[in-house]
Design an enzyme around this catalytic site. Sequence first.
Site, PDB file in Angstrom:
ATOM      1  CD  GLU A 775      -1.797   2.289   1.729  1.00 55.50           C
ATOM      2  OE1 GLU A 775      -1.388   3.204   0.968  1.00 55.50           O
ATOM      3  OE2 GLU A 775      -1.934   2.425   2.944  1.00 55.50           O
ATOM      4  CB  CYS A 809      -2.537   5.966   3.274  1.00 54.48           C
ATOM      5  SG  CYS A 809      -1.077   5.284   4.069  1.00 54.48           S
TER       6      CYS A 809
END
Length: 1015
Positions: A775, A809
């Site tokens: 990720e 994020c």
Amino acid sequence: MPTADHLLISAFNPLSTQEFPRVVTHVPPSTYEPRTQDIARTLLAATREHRSFLAQVRDQMRWDDKLLAWAMGNPNLRVQLFRFIDCLPALHSKAEIARHLQEYLGDPTVELPAALKAMLNFANPDSMPGQLAATTVSTAVQTLAHKYIAGENIQQVIKTVERLRREKMAFTVDLLGEAVITEGEAQAYLESYLELISQLTTAAKNWTTIPAIDQADSEAIPRVQVSVKLTAFYSQFDPLDVQGSQARVSDRIRLLLRRAQGMGAAVHFDMEQYAYKDLTLAILKQILLEDEFRDRTDIGITLQAYLRDSEQDLQGLITWVQERGHPLTVRLVKGAYWDQETIKASQKHWSQPVFNHKAATDANFERLTQMLLEHHPYLYAAIGSHNVRSQAKAMAIADSLQIPHRRIELQVLYGMADRLAKSLVDQGYRVRVYCPYGELIPGMAYLIRRLLENTANSSFLRQSLEERPLEELLAPPIVPPVAADSDIPPTAGGFVNVADRDYADPTQREPALGAIQQVRQQLGKTYWPLIKGEYQTTAATIDSVNPSHPSEVIGKVGLVSIDQAEHALQAAKAAFPSWQRTPVAKRAGMLRQAAALLQQRRDQLAAWIVLEVGKPLQEADAEVSEAIDFCHYYADEMERLLSGYNYDLPGETNHYHYQPRGIVVVISPWNFPLAIPTGMVVAALVAGNCTLLKPAETSSVITAKLTEILVESGIPRGVFQHLPGKGSTVGAYLVKHPNVHMITFTGSQAVGCRIYAEAALLQPGQKHLKRVVAEMGGKNAIIVDESADLDQAVQGVVDAAFSYSGQKCSACSRVIVLAPIYEVFLNRLVEAARSLNVGAADHPSTQVGPVIDANARDRIRDYIAAGRDEATVALEMLAPDSGYFIGPIIFSEVPADAKVAQEEIFGPVLSVLRANSFPEAIALANDTPYALTGGLYSRTPSHIHQAEVEFEVGNLYINRGITGAIVARQPFGGFKLSGVGSKAGGPDYLLQFLEPRVITENIQRQGFAPIEGAD
């Protein structure tokens, strides 16, 4: 029948400034029932018209009445119609109104009445029929609004209240507005009330005295009363920040009370959402005990009977007012936020604060009415209800106890129960009408609540209009069994997430704040790597520091060498055969034990997160919840996958099942220092893999705490190992090692791509291809279109962009705003961000804390410098000098190709882009290499559908914030350069840690095979 003399004995409270009688009563509620029935029948007879409700509807030609009637008869139409009404104030042309009418009411699930269907039968919203439909419906909605809203400005309100006074009704005026999200709005709210009081009291000087409402028991009653909301005095009102909220709100309340007293006006404080109740009561109790305000009796407080703890609150007010020595008013209402409270509690897995059945609320209202009236020497009662029985019960008690006229009044909402109000006046009671006023947009939420109340099946007004039998309407509320009115199940089935802390509850708030101080006493210790079940010293160490106060060392962390990493790999290789044969039930049990330990230590773990990485407490606590959820969810998922599946034929069996991959290296980030490593590690472990955790250096104390929990939960030696170290050396060594089967990584795009490339290279002796799950962040955008709820959109963007200083994020770093609302949105966004509190993460008032370290701070400053050259600085807030702080910064008029619009910054920097159309907004949102999260604020169904299809993100959030994904509900992960692999917390995440196998067996022997089901 008992009289007041039977219920009171004289007593003196030495803390009081006057004598107060003490109430001692044990009158059964049934005592008042015969009189309640008599009064209720009289009231109901006076409020009912001669014709039936259905006959009235048939005879009505006004569209506002038709809309309400249709909403009552068709639940699907009701939902879509009220959604359209909610959206209407944001639509500024007839074509837009017509288009939205078709989109909302053209839903195939909605069965339209013939008249409405005919009106909507136009091909083009710009056509004459479309214009006519828009005019008809918007006019009807405005007419509805004016039924329930006393005016759009003060002059209209004055005319309304003067009309009410001619009808012998008192009033209280409330300024509409659901959300105060900037300090400018909070100050404007105060100033608006000061102006309202000034103009009302000036007008009142010319009013003729009306004894029924202006006098009682030889005492003058203020002719002017206003109702205010405490949360509107401070935009950052927060139950976690008790002292800060109290300080900021109290100064404005004092000013309001002084000015109101000087002008001869009364002030009543409304109650709002449950989360604010206890802090609201605490603030008011403290102010009203101050010498300046202690003897004021022209002040009121509201209690909501749908709350389970409202009786406790009323008893608390009785005790408190005895200490105060002077009475005040309690407005008793049933409550206006039932749907919101039940939904929030269900989503949060908190206990339901409200009764789940209307009968339980009605019964509690009657209990509180009796309790309030029987304590009338302490508290003046204001009984607010449109239920004839509820008002009749109050009147029966008042008559029986001979309660003085000053100590009771009956209240209704403007436009909701006009005939009932007139009947109450005719009975000789003082009646006060709650009069909201303001513009249509801030008033829309209020209007929707009124429409919901009027059209609900359980509404007394609706049941009365439908002419239900008297015995049914006026019967005492039948309370369901305790089990039937227990908390609504949080989910209909499936995985149940752990509850976050509710910091409105002092029993949860105080231990959490105390844990920060407790953890501070443990700072400075040394944490060594865990290798083969032993903590081993290292030659190198680093200091992990508090980014809010860099001189504060959280702990020393030992950094492993290459040799120690190799030793750990060999230990994992040796432990793997036994671990992969360990039954899944046992492995899952260890995860559940880890979850239990995380839950036991959640306040301490949240405190470590606050101090080591600078994350404010509420977000730190949510991260602990996520870690717990990962343990439970992946344990459940592995047990689900255990059996695989069979596809058998006569003479042949086929079994599809899974086996672990081998050794998994987990490289975790610092921004979610507990949740992300926990999720990656326990997923690998429960699947039967041996796991090496290489955490970010700046958050290695927290992963050391996780290590302690995993060891304590029973993970065997060598199966899990904690290897703090430099990513450039130890991390790279582990990625390239031939014995490693899988790498899971969360971090930057540059590092993730390098891991992906290096893992693809076959090393000498390597007999497998490595799996990489990565990720790698995002450049996340939120689109705001013309139909958006701007209160909701501004708050959602601010939270997503600046919570945890933009270091998520999923943080919003771009907001794309449609041109017609660009300036309005930008101005409000800037003021909302300016109102945020920037400071140390451990302070309860902080919303924007530090960034992680000096390198991050300097890198963000470089981006800000670039942004100055590319765009316009709309806001740049100052930040503390001590610590690694960056104040929120907003750039406007940002070009699509600007550096600040394309590159991940990982800080509190927001770019605001302008789009001329919705397709252009979608194109701008997709115009980056990232595809992690995105958001849309819109009340246009076609825009929502288009975003669902075309917005290229792994997680799309509509009309809500884009951060805070919850395990199982919102499995998290993106594509393009945001990541590779299945979503964390989702049903296919564990499959990445497993190798699928198929075993096929021919079970024939010499032409025969076992027959299924044979003896």
